[in-house]
Motif scaffolding. Structure first.
Motif, PDB file in Angstrom:
ATOM      1  N   ARG A 149      19.098  69.007  60.300  1.00  0.00           N
ATOM      2  CA  ARG A 149      20.531  68.729  60.284  1.00  0.00           C
ATOM      3  C   ARG A 149      20.760  67.292  59.842  1.00  0.00           C
ATOM      4  O   ARG A 149      20.216  66.349  60.435  1.00  0.00           O
ATOM      5  N   LEU A 150      21.546  67.098  58.793  1.00  0.00           N
ATOM      6  CA  LEU A 150      21.855  65.754  58.311  1.00  0.00           C
ATOM      7  C   LEU A 150      22.684  65.019  59.362  1.00  0.00           C
ATOM      8  O   LEU A 150      23.765  65.464  59.735  1.00  0.00           O
ATOM      9  N   LEU A 151      22.161  63.879  59.833  1.00  0.00           N
ATOM     10  CA  LEU A 151      22.883  63.058  60.803  1.00  0.00           C
ATOM     11  C   LEU A 151      23.608  61.894  60.140  1.00  0.00           C
ATOM     12  O   LEU A 151      24.744  61.583  60.470  1.00  0.00           O
ATOM     13  N   TYR A 152      22.920  61.233  59.205  1.00  0.00           N
ATOM     14  CA  TYR A 152      23.486  60.066  58.544  1.00  0.00           C
ATOM     15  C   TYR A 152      23.141  60.080  57.065  1.00  0.00           C
ATOM     16  O   TYR A 152      22.043  60.477  56.670  1.00  0.00           O
ATOM     17  N   SER A 153      24.093  59.634  56.259  1.00  0.00           N
ATOM     18  CA  SER A 153      23.864  59.460  54.832  1.00  0.00           C
ATOM     19  C   SER A 153      24.488  58.130  54.436  1.00  0.00           C
ATOM     20  O   SER A 153      25.616  57.820  54.839  1.00  0.00           O
ATOM     21  N   ALA A 154      23.747  57.336  53.681  1.00  0.00           N
ATOM     22  CA  ALA A 154      24.246  56.008  53.308  1.00  0.00           C
ATOM     23  C   ALA A 154      23.795  55.657  51.906  1.00  0.00           C
ATOM     24  O   ALA A 154      22.729  56.061  51.445  1.00  0.00           O
ATOM     25  N   SER A 155      24.631  54.875  51.228  1.00  0.00           N
ATOM     26  CA  SER A 155      24.284  54.365  49.898  1.00  0.00           C
ATOM     27  C   SER A 155      24.838  52.959  49.763  1.00  0.00           C
ATOM     28  O   SER A 155      25.820  52.604  50.408  1.00  0.00           O
ATOM     29  N   LEU A 156      24.205  52.162  48.921  1.00  0.00           N
ATOM     30  CA  LEU A 156      24.633  50.779  48.736  1.00  0.00           C
ATOM     31  C   LEU A 156      24.837  50.476  47.265  1.00  0.00           C
ATOM     32  O   LEU A 156      24.140  51.015  46.400  1.00  0.00           O
ATOM     33  N   PHE A 157      25.785  49.590  46.998  1.00  0.00           N
ATOM     34  CA  PHE A 157      26.052  49.132  45.639  1.00  0.00           C
ATOM     35  C   PHE A 157      25.848  47.622  45.586  1.00  0.00           C
ATOM     36  O   PHE A 157      26.407  46.887  46.400  1.00  0.00           O
ATOM     37  N   ARG A 158      25.061  47.154  44.627  1.00  0.00           N
ATOM     38  CA  ARG A 158      24.887  45.719  44.469  1.00  0.00           C
ATOM     39  C   ARG A 158      26.173  45.092  43.932  1.00  0.00           C
ATOM     40  O   ARG A 158      26.490  43.958  44.204  1.00  0.00           O
ATOM     41  N   ASN A 159      26.904  45.882  43.148  1.00  0.00           N
ATOM     42  CA  ASN A 159      28.136  45.369  42.542  1.00  0.00           C
ATOM     43  C   ASN A 159      29.143  46.510  42.479  1.00  0.00           C
ATOM     44  O   ASN A 159      28.954  47.463  41.742  1.00  0.00           O
ATOM     45  N   GLU A 160      30.192  46.425  43.299  1.00  0.00           N
ATOM     46  CA  GLU A 160      31.181  47.498  43.350  1.00  0.00           C
ATOM     47  C   GLU A 160      31.851  47.726  42.004  1.00  0.00           C
ATOM     48  O   GLU A 160      32.385  48.784  41.726  1.00  0.00           O
ATOM     49  N   GLN A 161      31.822  46.711  41.117  1.00  0.00           N
ATOM     50  CA  GLN A 161      32.444  46.848  39.809  1.00  0.00           C
ATOM     51  C   GLN A 161      31.479  47.413  38.761  1.00  0.00           C
ATOM     52  O   GLN A 161      31.878  47.670  37.628  1.00  0.00           O
ATOM     53  N   ASP A 162      30.226  47.590  39.142  1.00  0.00           N
ATOM     54  CA  ASP A 162      29.222  48.101  38.220  1.00  0.00           C
ATOM     55  C   ASP A 162      29.333  49.622  38.182  1.00  0.00           C
ATOM     56  O   ASP A 162      28.701  50.332  38.966  1.00  0.00           O
ATOM     57  N   THR A 163      30.143  50.132  37.265  1.00  0.00           N
ATOM     58  CA  THR A 163      30.403  51.570  37.232  1.00  0.00           C
ATOM     59  C   THR A 163      29.158  52.361  36.855  1.00  0.00           C
ATOM     60  O   THR A 163      28.986  53.504  37.302  1.00  0.00           O
ATOM     61  N   GLN A 164      28.289  51.770  36.055  1.00  0.00           N
ATOM     62  CA  GLN A 164      27.055  52.468  35.687  1.00  0.00           C
ATOM     63  C   GLN A 164      26.162  52.670  36.900  1.00  0.00           C
ATOM     64  O   GLN A 164      25.623  53.761  37.116  1.00  0.00           O
ATOM     65  N   LEU A 165      26.020  51.622  37.712  1.00  0.00           N
ATOM     66  CA  LEU A 165      25.206  51.738  38.914  1.00  0.00           C
ATOM     67  C   LEU A 165      25.822  52.715  39.908  1.00  0.00           C
ATOM     68  O   LEU A 165      25.121  53.508  40.536  1.00  0.00           O
ATOM     69  N   ARG A 166      27.140  52.670  40.036  1.00  0.00           N
ATOM     70  CA  ARG A 166      27.813  53.609  40.937  1.00  0.00           C
ATOM     71  C   ARG A 166      27.534  55.047  40.515  1.00  0.00           C
ATOM     72  O   ARG A 166      27.313  55.919  41.359  1.00  0.00           O
TER      73      ARG A 166
END
Length: 243
Positions: A149-166
């Motif tokens: 059962r999935l309890l937690y899911s998380a992701s991080l962005f180094r740069n919120e404006q970096d649309t390619q990374l997002r």
């Protein structure tokens, strides 16, 4: 079935029981049943509906994949081309730090030391891109029920404006779910639980989460949470004195 001892509101000892059948009446003073398969009221408890999406891991993998919508299937393939890899994370402290940074950006509750009560029942996986952890999933595993059962899911962005990374992070999240299904299927688990589903909601954020979970196919399941009445009383007074 999983049983974990903890404390409600740091005061009342509670036995949290996951994936059980009908709650035992004599346990109503100190037991909290999570995702019980029983769906009718039980004396001594406050019952709440719980819905979730599950994937049947006993189904051949190629059949599971046919349940994915076109966008999800494409993004999984694209994530692999991007060079995203997946693996198991064994450092629980690293996961907690990773999640709490994510929670801070999303204004979600942080994970505290209480996660240690799940330690022997947790499996953490992660997606890595360009030598950086970009997505993590934490699962509660029930070996007796063959259910994860999935309890937690998380992701991080180094740069919120970096649309390619997002975009890469979004694709990596879908890839990680798929690889997690493959991992748990290989280990002999039967049920992959996506961790809840908001039925009849008008909340836009929850609607988006539902849409994401629907993209993997699966089956909507109706279960129950049973709260012991003493916990409800403590909750009432806790809210009253904080207001």
């Amino acid at each position: 079935m999983i049983q974990i001892k903890t404390k409600a509101f740091r005061l009342m000892p509670v036995n949290v029981i996951w994936f059980a059948d009908k709650p035992q009446k004599w346990q109503c003073l100190y037991s909290y049943y999570k995702q019980s398969t029983h769906v009718t009221p039980v004396a001594g408890y406050h019952r709440e509906d719980f819905f979730t999406k599950i994937i049947d891991l006993t189904t051949p993998l190629e059949i599971i994949e046919t349940g994915f919508d076109q966008k999800t299937a494409y993004e999984i393939r694209r994530a692999i081309k991007d060079g995203v890899t997946t693996t198991i994370e064994t450092d629980l402290k690293h996961f907690v730090n990773f999640y709490n940074l994510f929670a801070q950006t999303k204004q979600l509750p942080r994970i505290g030391v209480n996660i240690n009560k799940y330690k022997s029942r947790l499996v953490v996986t992660k997606a890595v891109y360009d030598a950086q952890d970009i997505v993590m999933h934490a699962y509660l595993v029930d070996n007796s029920m063959k259910r994860v059962r999935l309890l937690y899911s998380a992701s991080l962005f180094r740069n919120e404006q970096d649309t390619q990374l997002r975009a890469i992070v979004g694709r990596a999240n879908r890839l990680l779910h798929f690889k997690d299904m493959c991992l748990f299927k290989q280990q002999g688990f039967d049920v992959y639980d996506l961790g809840g589903y908001a039925v009849n909601t008008n909340d836009e954020a929850l609607i988006r989460i539902n849409y994401f979970k629907d993209s993997f196919g699966g089956t909507l399941v109706h279960e129950s949470d049973y709260l012991p009445f003493p916990a409800l009383v403590l909750s009432f007074f806790n809210k009253m004195f904080k207001s």
